[in-house]
Every structure is written in C-alpha cells, then in structure tokens.
Design a protein around this motif. Structure first.
Motif, PDB file in Angstrom:
ATOM      1  N   ARG A 164      59.900  20.860 -12.296  1.00  0.00           N
ATOM      2  CA  ARG A 164      58.769  21.795 -12.238  1.00  0.00           C
ATOM      3  C   ARG A 164      59.306  23.216 -12.389  1.00  0.00           C
ATOM      4  O   ARG A 164      60.426  23.508 -11.981  1.00  0.00           O
ATOM      5  CB  ARG A 164      57.957  21.648 -10.952  1.00  0.00           C
ATOM      6  CG  ARG A 164      58.660  21.989  -9.662  1.00  0.00           C
ATOM      7  CD  ARG A 164      57.664  22.097  -8.519  1.00  0.00           C
ATOM      8  NE  ARG A 164      57.154  20.792  -8.093  1.00  0.00           N
ATOM      9  CZ  ARG A 164      55.872  20.501  -7.981  1.00  0.00           C
ATOM     10  NH1 ARG A 164      54.956  21.397  -8.286  1.00  0.00           N
ATOM     11  NH2 ARG A 164      55.483  19.318  -7.569  1.00  0.00           N
ATOM     12  N   HIS A 184      57.914  27.581 -13.153  1.00  0.00           N
ATOM     13  CA  HIS A 184      56.986  28.608 -13.611  1.00  0.00           C
ATOM     14  C   HIS A 184      57.654  29.223 -14.839  1.00  0.00           C
ATOM     15  O   HIS A 184      58.816  29.620 -14.770  1.00  0.00           O
ATOM     16  CB  HIS A 184      56.780  29.654 -12.507  1.00  0.00           C
ATOM     17  CG  HIS A 184      55.981  30.820 -12.982  1.00  0.00           C
ATOM     18  ND1 HIS A 184      54.648  30.705 -13.309  1.00  0.00           N
ATOM     19  CD2 HIS A 184      56.326  32.112 -13.222  1.00  0.00           C
ATOM     20  CE1 HIS A 184      54.213  31.878 -13.709  1.00  0.00           C
ATOM     21  NE2 HIS A 184      55.202  32.747 -13.670  1.00  0.00           N
ATOM     22  N   GLN A 211      52.407  17.863 -16.912  1.00  0.00           N
ATOM     23  CA  GLN A 211      51.186  18.544 -16.469  1.00  0.00           C
ATOM     24  C   GLN A 211      51.375  20.057 -16.552  1.00  0.00           C
ATOM     25  O   GLN A 211      52.427  20.568 -16.165  1.00  0.00           O
ATOM     26  CB  GLN A 211      50.856  18.124 -15.042  1.00  0.00           C
ATOM     27  CG  GLN A 211      50.515  16.635 -14.993  1.00  0.00           C
ATOM     28  CD  GLN A 211      50.245  16.136 -13.590  1.00  0.00           C
ATOM     29  OE1 GLN A 211      50.154  16.922 -12.648  1.00  0.00           O
ATOM     30  NE2 GLN A 211      50.135  14.835 -13.451  1.00  0.00           N
ATOM     31  N   ASP A 218      49.655  23.994 -15.884  1.00  0.00           N
ATOM     32  CA  ASP A 218      48.627  24.836 -15.286  1.00  0.00           C
ATOM     33  C   ASP A 218      48.491  26.063 -16.194  1.00  0.00           C
ATOM     34  O   ASP A 218      49.359  26.945 -16.200  1.00  0.00           O
ATOM     35  CB  ASP A 218      49.051  25.248 -13.866  1.00  0.00           C
ATOM     36  CG  ASP A 218      47.964  26.049 -13.169  1.00  0.00           C
ATOM     37  OD1 ASP A 218      47.294  26.853 -13.848  1.00  0.00           O
ATOM     38  OD2 ASP A 218      47.800  25.865 -11.951  1.00  0.00           O
ATOM     39  N   GLU A 223      46.604  28.633 -16.250  1.00  0.00           N
ATOM     40  CA  GLU A 223      46.464  29.977 -15.674  1.00  0.00           C
ATOM     41  C   GLU A 223      47.768  30.494 -15.079  1.00  0.00           C
ATOM     42  O   GLU A 223      48.179  31.621 -15.310  1.00  0.00           O
ATOM     43  CB  GLU A 223      45.374  29.975 -14.617  1.00  0.00           C
ATOM     44  CG  GLU A 223      44.050  30.389 -15.229  1.00  0.00           C
ATOM     45  CD  GLU A 223      42.875  30.095 -14.374  1.00  0.00           C
ATOM     46  OE1 GLU A 223      43.009  30.144 -13.138  1.00  0.00           O
ATOM     47  OE2 GLU A 223      41.827  29.779 -14.952  1.00  0.00           O
ATOM     48  N   LYS A 224      48.440  29.605 -14.340  1.00  0.00           N
ATOM     49  CA  LYS A 224      49.677  30.055 -13.668  1.00  0.00           C
ATOM     50  C   LYS A 224      50.912  29.945 -14.554  1.00  0.00           C
ATOM     51  O   LYS A 224      51.975  30.418 -14.204  1.00  0.00           O
ATOM     52  CB  LYS A 224      49.904  29.208 -12.410  1.00  0.00           C
ATOM     53  CG  LYS A 224      48.877  29.451 -11.316  1.00  0.00           C
ATOM     54  CD  LYS A 224      49.280  28.679 -10.075  1.00  0.00           C
ATOM     55  CE  LYS A 224      48.246  28.789  -8.995  1.00  0.00           C
ATOM     56  NZ  LYS A 224      48.195  27.598  -8.145  1.00  0.00           N
ATOM     57  N   ASP A 279      52.500  27.175 -15.020  1.00  0.00           N
ATOM     58  CA  ASP A 279      53.407  26.252 -14.338  1.00  0.00           C
ATOM     59  C   ASP A 279      53.437  24.934 -15.100  1.00  0.00           C
ATOM     60  O   ASP A 279      52.422  24.501 -15.640  1.00  0.00           O
ATOM     61  CB  ASP A 279      52.897  25.964 -12.915  1.00  0.00           C
ATOM     62  CG  ASP A 279      53.096  27.153 -11.998  1.00  0.00           C
ATOM     63  OD1 ASP A 279      53.905  28.027 -12.338  1.00  0.00           O
ATOM     64  OD2 ASP A 279      52.419  27.200 -10.950  1.00  0.00           O
TER      65      ASP A 279
END
Ligand code: AMP
Ligand code: MG
Length: 335
Positions: free
Chosen positions: A83, A85, A146, A148, A150-151, A153
């Motif tokens: 994972r 950002h 997966q 995200d 908006e973030k 991530d």
C-alpha cells in the motif's frame, strides 16, 4: 565585436524572416540512457538547450519513482509494503493501466511482475518450469489493485501482488517530456524514448516523418514511414528484448493468461494516439491479443480515434484509415 555583429545579423534575419523561422535555426539534441533504453530528445527553438536539459532532468526524476530496479522507488515501496500514497505521475500510470487492463480482458496487466522476474528475459532466461509458471500465474489471477481516486492511495488486496510499469511508462514519460519542452516555449520537437516517439508541432514547417522498425531487420531499418504531428507513436515487438533457447525465441511481452511469451501471430504493433500512456499500454495489449481481437478492440468506439499499424507473421500489414502511413519495404503488403 564579432559576436555583436552575429547578434545584429540574427536580429535582422528575425525581422526579415519572422521569429519562428529563425527559432527553427536553433536546435539541440541529447541522447542518454534512461528507463532501460536509449532516449533522444531534439528540440528546435531559442530555448532548445535549456528545454532538453530540463527534459532529461524530468525523465531521471520519473525513472527514480518508477524503476523496479531501485529499492527506493515508489513502485518498489508499493511492491514491498502493498500500500502507498502516490504522487500524480505514478498514480496516473496505475489508473490508466487498470483501465486498459479492463478494456483488454487482462491482455495488458501490470501485475505480471512475478512472471517478468521468473522469465528473466533481460538476463537471458533460462526457460522456467511449468510448475513455477503456474504458481506465478496464480498471483496474477488473484491480484486485486484497489485505488482511492481522491487520496491517490493504492492498495494490493493480495500479498503476492507486484507490479511492473514497463509496458506503459515510456509512453507516459514521453508525454511528460513534451509538456516540459512546451513550458520552455518549444514549438517543434522529437522525443524518442527507445522507439516510443512523441512529436511536437512540425519539423521545419513539414509534418514529422517517422520510420517504423522492420521487426525482421536490424535496429534502425524501417519497413515504412508514418507522417504525424503532435502525436505519439509507440511500437511493441518481440525483437526488442528476447533470448533464444534450443532454437526457440522467448521474448519480453508475456501473455498474462498463459504465463508464456505471447504467441499471437503478430510481429509488431504500432499505436498512434494523443495520449502516450494509452498508446503504450495498447501496443503491448494488442501484441498479446493478436490480429483479430486486437482489431476488434482498436476499431471499437472506445478507441476509434487511435491509429494502428499491425504486422502479422506472414508480413501482412493492417493499417487504420485515420493515419498517413506508407509501406516502403517490398517484404510487406497491406492486408
Ligand atoms: P512494451 O515494450 O511496451 O510492449 O512492454 C513490455 C514490457 O512490459 C515488458 O518488458 C514487461 O516489463 C512488461 N510486460 C510484459 N508483458 C506485459 C503484459 N502482458 N502487460 C503489461 N505489461 C507487460
Ligand atoms: Mg507498451
């Protein structure tokens, strides 16, 4: 004194011929190894040297984020920690890769990394065992990336998942380089990242003429010429990277469904598009899909603004109607 005279002469010329014409007299070219390949950038205009220097700076920064060979890259961190950002560039590439993967029924799939490592095409093999291939195929089958939006991530739901952006990065980076040059007010340029080409404007008033590699000949020998301006052309072919074992060629474009180098009857695919990342991902995908499924995809409404040149193993060439391409080698015929 002499310099002063030259400058005055240039100013007079600029007035007489127009600034754009004089800008074309100035050009700067640089070639460097980056993104695992030879990259050449040529820009025309007053700012060409600083523009090209800045372009390579950007390229090196992108490479530092993308490279699977560097432990500190964003991609290596993501592959390790599952994972992350991410910054805009790496995130955009993953997002586009996922889209093309969905559109091609997984023919393009950045989760091939465990297979890419296993095959070690760049290092010369050897051919892995069936058992090892099946094992690594499972990690591709079970991969679930997966995102995200908006973030920015990204999360891998399966701990075996690892990604490799080799099939999309050069196209994306060529677009970024073009933006850097344009920020320097460059109106004419050619960016060539190991055969992934992006053009800006025209070359001395004429459209750019790009030779397309003959997949059966030495590097730099072309089978036809493509005329373009402000477009990207990306080519995928087995000839780019391969090893031979017991007389059989094993190349770097892997079929994520079989685990073996794609054997679809295609020898080369060139995609011409506005978006370099899409062109790059599509060229790899169509190579895997083969002529019939590849043409169905490229002629579908989703990609009908994209141009293509596909060569099959019999030397038959499929050319989209929306491009200006001329076959120059007698070994090839339009299909
Ligand atoms: P390209 O030269 O753009 O066709 O991309 C080939 C590179 O992308 C390989 O060297 C691998 O790093 C990676 N790759 C191989 N097969 C695939 C695939 N089916 N989907 C996505 N990336 C791939
Ligand atoms: Mg590609």
């Amino acid at each position: 004194m002499k310099n002063k005279g030259i400058i005055i002469l240039i100013v007079i010329l600029a007035v007489l011929m127009g600034t754009a014409a004089v800008a074309n007299m100035f050009s700067y070219t640089a070639t460097e190894y980056a993104l695992d390949t030879m990259c050449t950038v040529t820009a025309y205009g007053f700012n060409s040297k600083s523009a090209v220097t800045d372009a390579f700076d950007t390229l090196k920064k992108l490479e530092a984020k993308l490279s699977v060979h560097r432990e500190t890259s964003d991609i290596s961190r993501l592959n390790r920690e599952k994972r992350a950002h991410l910054d805009e560039d790496v995130f955009n590439m993953i997002k586009t890769a996922k889209m093309v993967s969905d559109d091609t029924n997984g023919a393009f799939d950045i989760t091939v990394k465990p297979l890419v490592d296993l095959w070690n095409i760049k290092g010369g093999g050897p051919v892995p065992s069936e058992k090892e291939i099946t094992y690594r195929l499972n990690s591709i089958l079970n991969a679930d990336i997966q995102v995200d939006l908006e973030k920015r991530d990204v999360y891998f739901a399966n701990s075996d998942t690892q990604i490799d952006l080799g099939g999309i990065a050069k196209g994306y980076c060529a677009d970024k380089v073009a933006k850097v040059l344009e920020n320097h007010d460059i109106k004419s340029a050619l960016i060539d990242l190991g055969g992934n080409v992006r053009t800006i404007g025209k070359k001395k008033g004429k459209v750019w003429r790009i030779g397309i590699q003959d997949p059966k000949k030495k590097r730099g020998e072309y089978f036809g010429v493509l005329s373009i301006s402000d477009k990207c052309v990306v080519t995928s072919g087995a000839y780019e990277r391969y090893f031979t074992e017991n007389g059989k060629v094993y190349h770097h474009i892997l079929d994520p469904h079989t685990g073996y180098p794609a054997d679809s009857g295609i020898t080369s695919v060139s995609i011409i598009a506005d978006d370099g990342a899409i062109a790059d991902a599509l060229s790899t995908a169509v190579y895997v899909l083969g002529v019939s499924d590849g043409l169905a995809l490229l002629n579908s409404s989703e990609y009908d603004d994209v141009g293509y040149i596909i060569i099959d193993k019999n030397g038959k060439v499929y050319i989209s109607e929306n491009i200006d391409f001329e076959i120059t080698s007698e070994s090839y015929v339009e299909g």
